[in-house]
Design a protein around this motif. Structure first.
Motif, short mmCIF file in Angstrom:
data_model
loop_
_atom_site.label_atom_id
_atom_site.label_comp_id
_atom_site.label_asym_id
_atom_site.label_seq_id
_atom_site.Cartn_x
_atom_site.Cartn_y
_atom_site.Cartn_z
N GLN A 74 0.83 -1.21 0.00
CA GLN A 74 0.00 0.00 0.00
C GLN A 74 0.86 1.26 0.00
N ALA A 130 2.38 1.89 -3.41
CA ALA A 130 1.43 2.44 -4.37
C ALA A 130 1.51 3.97 -4.45
N LYS A 131 2.06 4.62 -3.43
CA LYS A 131 2.17 6.07 -3.44
C LYS A 131 3.20 6.55 -4.45
N ALA A 154 2.70 -1.70 -7.72
CA ALA A 154 1.93 -2.10 -6.53
C ALA A 154 0.63 -2.80 -6.91
N SER A 155 0.00 -2.33 -7.98
CA SER A 155 -1.28 -2.93 -8.39
C SER A 155 -1.09 -4.37 -8.85
N GLU A 160 -0.28 -6.72 -5.48
CA GLU A 160 -1.36 -7.01 -4.53
C GLU A 160 -1.99 -8.38 -4.75
N PRO A 188 2.58 3.13 -8.34
CA PRO A 188 1.23 2.57 -8.36
C PRO A 188 1.05 1.39 -9.31
N GLU A 189 1.73 1.43 -10.45
CA GLU A 189 1.57 0.34 -11.42
C GLU A 189 2.13 -0.96 -10.87
#
Length: 295
Positions: free
Chosen positions: A208, A211-212, A218-219, A222, A215-216
């Motif tokens: 999480q 993702a800051k 991290a997505s 997950e 973001p790509e």
């Protein structure tokens, strides 16, 4: 990454059509099974059922299919049609290599490009002889162990050593213990997050926070975390689940190559900027990095 190749060898494969695999030394798709190097030793079906996850699951799958076929035949009218169907089903089951003689085997695979060798071991199935004794039926094999480990996708030299080692362990366990492979993949994801220097008391919080700034990536991480959790705490992870997970993680790891390319092109950027007027440029030329690296 060739998912179809790894799907093909995740189960039992005809010995004569075993595909060429990637070489762990040169990465070429040139690693070929050397049939003359094969050595076998008989093992009882009972022992194999205990030791081989794949053999056990294949036997169970065949048993369920056979019972379903028998139920369908019972519902048919008449006498001859059900009887002939039952005989055909019984013959097919008898000739299935999974119900033949069972062996442990080892062999070598040789790379036709660089000449390096890989040793492999696993299970060999020899089908029962049919009515025609002159017909030789194909043996089937399932390789459970490769040494050195064959990478399911090439690992770039830009990937940190600790991360690459965890991923190689995931590749190694893929062939004989998918849940353990998923657990190793989870550890590789943790290593990636640590290398990105994101904070978090557990993997979920790390992703999480990642993702800051990424973001790509991290997505993608997950859902991979969920696969890793399943392998760590339960056992419902299939080879296909893992192949999709590896494919997604391969994309995430391309970040290291993109970063390396950024560094390689810096001098080229500076030369062009100086030649044509650095003062005319409106955008700042810098690499996106996690906030933690700026503190």
């Amino acid at each position: 990454m060739d998912i179809e190749l790894w799907k093909r060898i995740s189960g039992f494969v005809d010995l004569g059509t075993y595909p060429e695999l990637p070489c762990s030394n040169c990465n070429g798709l040139t690693l070929k099974l050397e049939k003359e190097s094969i050595q076998i030793r008989a093992i009882s079906e009972k022992s194999l059922l205990k030791s081989s996850r794949k053999f056990r699951s294949e036997k169970e799958m065949r048993r369920v299919k056979l019972e379903e076929s028998q139920e369908v035949l019972k519902e048919k009218d008449g006498f001859w049609l059900p009887m002939l169907g039952a005989l055909a089903t019984a013959l097919s089951d008898y000739n299935d290599p999974i119900n033949g003689d069972t062996f442990l085997f080892n062999c070598f695979l040789i790379c036709s490009h660089c000449g390096e060798s890989t040793v492999a071991s696993g299970v060999l199935l020899e089908p029962n002889n049919g009515l025609d004794k002159k017909v030789t039926k194909a043996k089937q094999i399932k390789i459970d162990h490769f040494s050195p480990t064959i990478p399911i996708f090439p690992l770039s030299i830009n990937i940190p050593k600790a991360l690459a080692e965890e991923l190689l362990d995931a590749f190694k366990h893929f062939h004989f213990d998918p849940p353990s492979s998923a657990s190793k993949l989870r550890r590789a994801i943790e290593n990636f997050c640590l290398d990105m220097q994101v904070e978090g008391s557990n993997l979920n919080r790390m992703i999480q926070n990642l993702a800051k700034t990424r973001p790509e990536e991290a997505s993608y991480l997950e859902p991979l975390k969920l696969v890793g959790n399943e392998g760590t705490h339960k056992s419902d992870v299939t080879e296909l689940d893992l192949l999709y997970a590896f494919q997604m993680f391969q994309f995430v790891l391309e970040l290291y190559d993109r970063n390396a390319r950024f560094d390689e092109l810096k001098d080229v950027y500076d030369k062009l900027a100086e030649r044509y007027g650095k003062d005319k440029l409106q955008l700042e030329h810098k690499q996106a990095v996690p906030e933690a690296l700026n503190n």
